[in-house]
Design a protein around this motif. Sequence first.
Motif, short mmCIF file in Angstrom:
data_model
loop_
_atom_site.label_atom_id
_atom_site.label_comp_id
_atom_site.label_asym_id
_atom_site.label_seq_id
_atom_site.Cartn_x
_atom_site.Cartn_y
_atom_site.Cartn_z
N UNK A 96 -10.35 13.03 -3.91
CA UNK A 96 -11.80 13.19 -3.76
C UNK A 96 -12.16 13.53 -2.32
N UNK A 97 -13.39 14.00 -2.12
CA UNK A 97 -13.86 14.32 -0.78
C UNK A 97 -13.90 13.05 0.07
N UNK A 98 -13.73 13.20 1.37
CA UNK A 98 -13.89 12.03 2.24
C UNK A 98 -15.31 11.47 2.09
N UNK A 99 -15.42 10.16 2.03
CA UNK A 99 -16.74 9.52 1.99
C UNK A 99 -17.36 9.44 0.61
N UNK A 100 -16.65 9.84 -0.41
CA UNK A 100 -17.24 9.86 -1.76
C UNK A 100 -17.20 8.46 -2.38
N UNK A 101 -16.28 7.62 -1.92
CA UNK A 101 -16.24 6.23 -2.42
C UNK A 101 -14.91 5.82 -3.02
N UNK A 102 -13.83 6.50 -2.65
CA UNK A 102 -12.51 6.16 -3.20
C UNK A 102 -12.08 4.76 -2.78
N UNK A 103 -12.21 4.49 -1.49
CA UNK A 103 -11.79 3.17 -1.00
C UNK A 103 -12.64 2.07 -1.62
N UNK A 104 -13.93 2.36 -1.79
CA UNK A 104 -14.83 1.39 -2.40
C UNK A 104 -14.40 1.09 -3.83
N UNK A 105 -14.15 2.14 -4.60
CA UNK A 105 -13.74 1.98 -6.00
C UNK A 105 -12.46 1.15 -6.10
N UNK A 106 -11.49 1.49 -5.24
CA UNK A 106 -10.20 0.82 -5.35
C UNK A 106 -10.25 -0.61 -4.85
N UNK A 107 -11.10 -0.86 -3.87
CA UNK A 107 -11.26 -2.25 -3.43
C UNK A 107 -11.89 -3.08 -4.55
N UNK A 108 -12.86 -2.50 -5.25
CA UNK A 108 -13.48 -3.21 -6.38
C UNK A 108 -12.46 -3.45 -7.49
N UNK A 109 -11.62 -2.43 -7.74
CA UNK A 109 -10.58 -2.57 -8.77
C UNK A 109 -9.60 -3.67 -8.36
N UNK A 110 -9.22 -3.67 -7.08
CA UNK A 110 -8.28 -4.67 -6.57
C UNK A 110 -8.86 -6.07 -6.75
N UNK A 111 -10.14 -6.22 -6.40
CA UNK A 111 -10.78 -7.53 -6.51
C UNK A 111 -10.84 -7.98 -7.98
N UNK A 112 -11.20 -7.04 -8.85
CA UNK A 112 -11.31 -7.39 -10.28
C UNK A 112 -9.95 -7.82 -10.83
N UNK A 113 -8.89 -7.12 -10.43
CA UNK A 113 -7.56 -7.47 -10.92
C UNK A 113 -7.08 -8.79 -10.34
N UNK A 114 -7.42 -9.02 -9.09
CA UNK A 114 -7.02 -10.25 -8.44
C UNK A 114 -7.64 -11.45 -9.14
N UNK A 115 -8.91 -11.27 -9.59
CA UNK A 115 -9.58 -12.35 -10.32
C UNK A 115 -8.90 -12.60 -11.65
N UNK A 116 -8.15 -11.60 -12.12
CA UNK A 116 -7.40 -11.79 -13.38
C UNK A 116 -5.97 -12.25 -13.09
N UNK A 117 -5.80 -12.87 -11.95
CA UNK A 117 -4.52 -13.48 -11.56
C UNK A 117 -3.39 -12.47 -11.41
N UNK A 118 -3.72 -11.26 -10.95
CA UNK A 118 -2.68 -10.27 -10.69
C UNK A 118 -2.43 -10.24 -9.18
#
Length: 467
Positions: A96-118
């Motif tokens: 994706x283009x720089x600044x579109x929100x890739x890091x944001x999306x993946x940080x949210x995914x990481x947090x969601x997975x971590x809450x599921x004990x991953x």
Amino acid sequence: MAKPKTQFVCQNCGTVHNRWAGKCEGCGEWNTIVEEDPMGGIGSGPGKVPKKGRAVTLTTLSGETEEAPRVQTGISELDRATGGGFVRGSVVLVGGDPGIGKSTLLMQAAAALSRRKQRIIYVSGEEAVAQVRLRAQRLGAADTDVLLAAETNVEDILATISEGKRPDLVIIDSIQTLWSDTADSAPGTVTQVRTGVQAMIRFAKQTGAAMVLVGHVTKEGQIAGPRVVEHMVDAVLYFEGDRGHHYRVLRTVKNRFGPTDEIGVFEMSDRGLREVTNPSELFLGERNAKSPGAAVFAGMEGTRPVLVEVQALVAPTSLGTPRRAVVGWDSSRLAMILAVLEAHCGVRLGQHDVYLNVAGGYRISEPAADMAIASALVSSLADTPLPPDCVFFGEISLSGAVRPVSQTAQRLKEAEKLGFAGAMLPATSAELPKGGNARWTKIEDLPDLVSRIAGSAKKLGKQDDED
Ligand code: TYD
Ligand code: MG
């Protein structure tokens, strides 16, 4: 014995050159030519004895196969785009283009997975730990057990993620910052990116950890460190959107473990990305049904129907060459529709500027939108609003015929769900749903559509010639 001749191979397109050159004649890329052993280090080079191969067991196509084990994030729009979650042992590229929100999306995914004990490891090569923490706080992810590292060296990253318990998901943000001691070109070059990605893929396959690689897109729409990376990974997702608008689309372009035409829709807010489970409501949000030149297109994105408004403005020009400006659609397709309107319906647009816009910054790629576009154009020219509760779809051919499109039933179902009681659709459409109070208007060809919208020819200025 004569020294074996080396050859020079472009790492982007594979063209073989006799000499090294700065620019590849094959693809025009710079600095992609690398010296290689013609035997590729295999086989019958001098001093090498060809190894005797080992026969593998041949098998049949039918047989027991297990479903690929997946890690689901619980963010349904993301899981939908990946085909049901990240597959263990597979590598996904998110471009994706720089600044579109890739890091944001993946940080949210990481947090969601971590809450599921991953066990999740987030490796940031672009931002320092403090910056990543700051974003995590903003996203309400700071209280999770996501493990963080700010590192760019491939060997160090591998040593880090190999330590301790196997991670369930590793995120590398981004591949453009990776560099390895084993490749001698500068960081960010094709060779470096390729070497880094190869090492990450090997790690994923060996350990069974799922891996997400982030890649920036260059102006030409390619991921820098070229297409080579797309071929190497198991799935490629593009995160797209218009900077001026809040909504973002995660689009699957390659997936070895699932369908490729799915999208996930998000909205960027001040607390990160929010899922949009009904994209139609978003795109129709600011609709002004009473103004001329606005038509609602019943489109499809993969298996999901999406209703979106197309807006046209047709106005007399003051220029010698009238303007045609398009946002969110293919401009050559617009030229085609204008030509068909002139040739088969006598609608003269040579003295008019034509502006076309797809609402919400959305991009339509389906030819099925032809009829909605034509309706919007005619409605604007005739200064007559279209019926407010009607959707449009159908492909227009050069002969002016209206061709049927796929998934008619799904399009109509979505339209009905959102309160549209009517539809103008191709006369030859199959699978029309029965019952209900909805009105389906079957359109034979473009002249039929024009006369239904504009009514009398007078509104379209057809009689100009006779005056
Ligand atoms: P980012 O994820 O850093 O983009 P990328 O990794 O693709 O380069 O997102 C950057 C943009 O998103 C930035 O302009 C700020 C905006 N943003 C928000 O609007 N809300 C938020 O909660 C966050 C974290 C970022
Ligand atoms: Mg980033």
